[in-house]
Design a protein around this motif. Structure first.
Motif, PDB file in Angstrom:
ATOM      1  N   TYR A  65      74.480  -1.723   8.371  1.00 29.62           N
ATOM      2  CA  TYR A  65      75.440  -2.525   7.602  1.00 29.62           C
ATOM      3  C   TYR A  65      76.667  -1.692   7.221  1.00 29.62           C
ATOM      4  O   TYR A  65      77.817  -2.121   7.405  1.00 29.62           O
ATOM      5  CB  TYR A  65      74.724  -3.076   6.366  1.00 29.62           C
ATOM      6  CG  TYR A  65      75.615  -3.623   5.280  1.00 29.62           C
ATOM      7  CD1 TYR A  65      76.178  -4.887   5.372  1.00 29.62           C
ATOM      8  CD2 TYR A  65      75.871  -2.868   4.134  1.00 29.62           C
ATOM      9  CE1 TYR A  65      76.976  -5.392   4.358  1.00 29.62           C
ATOM     10  CE2 TYR A  65      76.666  -3.359   3.118  1.00 29.62           C
ATOM     11  CZ  TYR A  65      77.222  -4.614   3.234  1.00 29.62           C
ATOM     12  OH  TYR A  65      78.021  -5.103   2.224  1.00 29.62           O
ATOM     13  N   ILE A  91      78.834  -0.795  10.353  1.00 30.80           N
ATOM     14  CA  ILE A  91      79.682  -1.908  10.815  1.00 30.80           C
ATOM     15  C   ILE A  91      80.849  -2.109   9.853  1.00 30.80           C
ATOM     16  O   ILE A  91      81.989  -2.346  10.273  1.00 30.80           O
ATOM     17  CB  ILE A  91      78.854  -3.203  10.950  1.00 30.80           C
ATOM     18  CG1 ILE A  91      77.787  -3.032  12.036  1.00 30.80           C
ATOM     19  CG2 ILE A  91      79.751  -4.387  11.287  1.00 30.80           C
ATOM     20  CD1 ILE A  91      76.770  -4.142  12.062  1.00 30.80           C
ATOM     21  N   GLN A  92      80.585  -1.996   8.566  1.00 37.13           N
ATOM     22  CA  GLN A  92      81.654  -2.099   7.571  1.00 37.13           C
ATOM     23  C   GLN A  92      82.742  -1.064   7.835  1.00 37.13           C
ATOM     24  O   GLN A  92      83.938  -1.371   7.789  1.00 37.13           O
ATOM     25  CB  GLN A  92      81.093  -1.899   6.163  1.00 37.13           C
ATOM     26  CG  GLN A  92      80.723  -3.171   5.434  1.00 37.13           C
ATOM     27  CD  GLN A  92      80.492  -2.915   3.957  1.00 37.13           C
ATOM     28  OE1 GLN A  92      80.191  -1.806   3.526  1.00 37.13           O
ATOM     29  NE2 GLN A  92      80.632  -3.955   3.158  1.00 37.13           N
ATOM     30  N   ARG A  96      82.649  -8.781  15.305  1.00 35.77           N
ATOM     31  CA  ARG A  96      82.232  -7.780  14.324  1.00 35.77           C
ATOM     32  C   ARG A  96      81.899  -8.422  12.982  1.00 35.77           C
ATOM     33  O   ARG A  96      80.927  -8.037  12.317  1.00 35.77           O
ATOM     34  CB  ARG A  96      83.336  -6.726  14.122  1.00 35.77           C
ATOM     35  CG  ARG A  96      83.717  -5.961  15.359  1.00 35.77           C
ATOM     36  CD  ARG A  96      82.538  -5.313  16.042  1.00 35.77           C
ATOM     37  NE  ARG A  96      81.984  -4.206  15.271  1.00 35.77           N
ATOM     38  CZ  ARG A  96      80.768  -3.707  15.452  1.00 35.77           C
ATOM     39  NH1 ARG A  96      79.970  -4.232  16.361  1.00 35.77           N
ATOM     40  NH2 ARG A  96      80.341  -2.696  14.726  1.00 35.77           N
ATOM     41  N   GLU A  97      82.688  -9.388  12.572  1.00 33.20           N
ATOM     42  CA  GLU A  97      82.420 -10.085  11.316  1.00 33.20           C
ATOM     43  C   GLU A  97      81.116 -10.873  11.391  1.00 33.20           C
ATOM     44  O   GLU A  97      80.348 -10.918  10.422  1.00 33.20           O
ATOM     45  CB  GLU A  97      83.585 -11.033  10.970  1.00 33.20           C
ATOM     46  CG  GLU A  97      84.884 -10.349  10.598  1.00 33.20           C
ATOM     47  CD  GLU A  97      84.803  -9.588   9.280  1.00 33.20           C
ATOM     48  OE1 GLU A  97      83.844  -9.821   8.509  1.00 33.20           O
ATOM     49  OE2 GLU A  97      85.697  -8.757   9.023  1.00 33.20           O
ATOM     50  N   THR A 156      78.598 -10.090  13.347  1.00 28.39           N
ATOM     51  CA  THR A 156      77.524  -9.083  13.310  1.00 28.39           C
ATOM     52  C   THR A 156      77.289  -8.588  11.897  1.00 28.39           C
ATOM     53  O   THR A 156      76.137  -8.417  11.465  1.00 28.39           O
ATOM     54  CB  THR A 156      77.884  -7.892  14.223  1.00 28.39           C
ATOM     55  OG1 THR A 156      78.118  -8.367  15.549  1.00 28.39           O
ATOM     56  CG2 THR A 156      76.758  -6.868  14.244  1.00 28.39           C
ATOM     57  N   LEU A 157      78.367  -8.376  11.145  1.00 31.07           N
ATOM     58  CA  LEU A 157      78.233  -7.922   9.755  1.00 31.07           C
ATOM     59  C   LEU A 157      77.512  -8.980   8.922  1.00 31.07           C
ATOM     60  O   LEU A 157      76.635  -8.646   8.113  1.00 31.07           O
ATOM     61  CB  LEU A 157      79.615  -7.628   9.166  1.00 31.07           C
ATOM     62  CG  LEU A 157      79.619  -7.166   7.699  1.00 31.07           C
ATOM     63  CD1 LEU A 157      78.876  -5.839   7.567  1.00 31.07           C
ATOM     64  CD2 LEU A 157      81.052  -7.034   7.171  1.00 31.07           C
ATOM     65  N   ARG A 168      73.841  -8.820   9.790  1.00 27.95           N
ATOM     66  CA  ARG A 168      73.188  -7.671   9.169  1.00 27.95           C
ATOM     67  C   ARG A 168      73.051  -7.860   7.665  1.00 27.95           C
ATOM     68  O   ARG A 168      72.045  -7.462   7.068  1.00 27.95           O
ATOM     69  CB  ARG A 168      73.983  -6.386   9.455  1.00 27.95           C
ATOM     70  CG  ARG A 168      73.931  -5.923  10.878  1.00 27.95           C
ATOM     71  CD  ARG A 168      72.514  -5.484  11.288  1.00 27.95           C
ATOM     72  NE  ARG A 168      72.480  -5.100  12.690  1.00 27.95           N
ATOM     73  CZ  ARG A 168      72.308  -5.948  13.681  1.00 27.95           C
ATOM     74  NH1 ARG A 168      72.140  -7.251  13.425  1.00 27.95           N
ATOM     75  NH2 ARG A 168      72.290  -5.525  14.938  1.00 27.95           N
ATOM     76  N   THR A 169      74.062  -8.443   7.058  1.00 24.93           N
ATOM     77  CA  THR A 169      74.010  -8.703   5.611  1.00 24.93           C
ATOM     78  C   THR A 169      72.852  -9.636   5.278  1.00 24.93           C
ATOM     79  O   THR A 169      72.109  -9.416   4.311  1.00 24.93           O
ATOM     80  CB  THR A 169      75.337  -9.318   5.118  1.00 24.93           C
ATOM     81  OG1 THR A 169      76.422  -8.441   5.449  1.00 24.93           O
ATOM     82  CG2 THR A 169      75.311  -9.548   3.617  1.00 24.93           C
TER      83      THR A 169
END
Length: 558
Positions: free
Chosen positions: A167, A170-171, A343-344, A346-347, A350-351
């Protein structure tokens, strides 16, 4: 269990050798006799840092050695997984401390301090006063709850930690990739230039490995030709002529002595070898070519490779990795909006996974805390808390971390009608000692560690409370080997093996000694603890009765 401790030339200890027994081992002695030094020597044997200043006056090194008899099969398997094989069920850990370094060994084989710490953690747990103070921090509360939760909770913690790392990664990537259209255009131009420069060089790993050698050979071609020519002349004209003349002279006397014939044969072989050498030099010179244009091309190529190495990495692999990174970045920028959206997404995924894992971890912690809360409360009542209202409180933290999202705190009320408050706000030193002992006793039921050391667990307690603490220590001794340093007669009376630590003067120097006590000497030591300056008959009688009562309590607890 810890069966032997040997210490030599450490601080005030000249040399001691102690054989500990099963169950409860008690160490007593006057203040300043060296009890803390003894525990410190055990800590050092198990990997603690040590200053060269602790080396005694009787040599240029200190030695500490501990011998463990391992009986738990689970611990034996863990030691074997570390490539430590118990010999006859024993492991011997030793540390030799000099001015410049320490020499660390397990069963005679040199190991790192880290290896000693890992092995020692399986065999022994040292509990000192600093650990009392650690109870005031909420981080320690979480560690205790997690430890009680066992393997299931530990596995879930590992999952949370892994998801949190992903997490955060990726951030960070999203933050680093967030650029304006102008900056993106500038970076695209720069990346395309790097990509074209590397591709145009058309590198190969074989060329990069060989080109330095080829350049040295070409740049020194004149020197090579000159030296080889001189060598050919010397070995061909001078050496061959001398050897031929020598052979002719030897032939004149070969029939006179067998050894002369052998020498003649050896020289003939040398002549043959020299001939082979000369032919090799001749062939090399015939094949050797020097082209000025080749040298210029090698220089140009070498400059190109050096330029790429300065910019992108010393090796072929590093340069190619940079090329791949540039290509990936260009691909991202080619469809930047879609890349950012992925990417957002994926984030967000994961979140969601991290949140779910944290919720599962919280459930496991609450289950662990509920069971632990009851057991600690019961253990505290056994330790003479007239009233105890103990709670393990779990609240959500504002931000998630690698440890989850739980804020865990131990709360307690020790008087009726009082609200529960954090440990640091209400407990005394004696209460803190008993709380830690209660926690240790709860964990002792399932703990594989065979030996527990308590350094002055009796801080701030006396009277009936001390008696209750002594009974709890005796119960712990039924399931583990316990080594306890104490100032209290009630605890000392419970000893299955009693040792006294003394400071004596020998050769005008103070040294620390330790010796086991007989039954009569134990009663005398209890009388000393009870009586202070003057030991009366009444005090001696009290000591005898205290020991007899302890024996009866131990029989009952068994």
């Amino acid at each position: 269990m810890l069966v032997n401790l040997h210490v030599k030339n450490f601080a005030l200890i000249d040399e001691i050798d102690v054989d500990f027994g099963r169950h409860l081992n008690i160490l007593t002695g006057e203040t300043g006799a060296g009890k803390s030094i003894l525990v410190g020597s055990i800590s050092i044997a198990l990997g603690a840092r040590v200053s060269p200043e602790m080396i005694g006056k009787n040599g240029d090194y200190a030695m500490v050695e501990v011998v463990f008899q391992i009986e738990n099969e689970g611990i034996i398997e863990k030691l074997r997984a570390m490539d430590i094989e118990p010999e006859d069920g024993q492991i011997v850990i030793s540390r030799k401390i000099t001015e410049s370094r320490s020499i660390n060994k397990i069963n005679g084989e040199s190991v790192s301090v880290g290896m000693i710490k890992k092995a020692a953690a399986l065999c022994l747990d040292i509990h000192g006063q600093h650990e009392h103070q650690s109870l005031l921090g909420k981080e320690r509360h979480r560690e205790i709850v997690d430890e009680y939760g066992g393997e299931g909770l530990a596995e879930k913690k590992a999952i949370v930690s892994h998801l949190y790392d992903e997490y955060k990664k990726i951030q960070q990537e999203i933050s680093e990739d967030a650029v304006s259209p102008e900056e993106r255009a500038r970076q695209i131009g720069f990346l395309e230039y790097e990509k074209q420069e590397i591709e145009a060089a058309n590198l190969s790993p074989e060329e990069m490995a060989q080109i330095e050698t080829d350049y040295r050979r070409a740049s020194h071609a004149g020197t090579i030709v000159e030296v080889l020519g001189e060598v050919y002349r010397l070995s061909g004209e001078t050496a061959e002529t001398a050897i031929s003349h020598g052979l002719r002279r030897l032939n004149e006397i070969t029939g006179l002595d067998q050894e002369v014939e052998d020498l003649s044969e050896e020289l003939l072989q040398i002549e043959g070898l020299l001939g082979d050498f000369n032919r090799g030099v001749s062939e090399f010179m015939a094949d050797f070519s020097f082209d000025e244009n080749e040298l210029i091309e090698l220089e140009r190529r070498l400059d190109c490779i050096h330029s790429l190495q300065v910019k992108y990495g010393d090796t072929y692999e590093e340069i190619m990795a940079h090329l791949k990174e540039a290509e990936e970045k260009l691909e991202q920028y080619a469809d930047y909006e879609n890349y950012c959206r992925q990417r957002e997404e994926t984030l967000a995924e994961r979140t969601k996974e991290l949140k779910s894992a944290c919720e599962e971890l919280t459930k496991l912690r609450k289950k662990s805390a509920e069971e632990l809360e009851k057991k600690i409360s019961g253990a505290l009542m056994d330790l003479n808390f007239a009233h105890v209202d103990f709670e393990i409180q779990i609240n959500p933290k504002e931000n998630v971390s690698a440890d989850g999202r739980d804020d865990i705190e131990f709360l307690i009320a020790t008087n009726p009608g009082e609200p529960r408050r954090s440990l640091g706000k209400i407990v005394s030193g004696g209460e803190l000692s008993r709380i830690m002992l209660a926690i240790k006793s709860v964990f002792a039921d399932s703990d594989e560690i065979e030996t527990l050391i308590f350094d002055e667990i009796d801080v701030g307690i006396s009277g009936r409370t001390a008696q209750k603490v002594s009974e709890k220590m005796s119960l712990l001794g039924n399931r583990h080997q316990v080594i306890c340093i104490t100032h209290l007669a009630q605890i000392a009376a419970m000893a299955d093996h009693h040792f006294v630590i003394e400071k004596v003067v020998e050769n005008q120097a103070s040294i620390t000694r330790i010796r086991p006590l007989s039954r009569k000497e134990t009663e005398e030591e209890l009388a000393r603890i009870l009586g202070g300056v003057e030991i009366t008959e009444a005090v001696q009688q009290n000591a005898r009765e205290m020991k007899e009562m302890a024996d009866s309590i131990k029989q009952y607890s068994l």
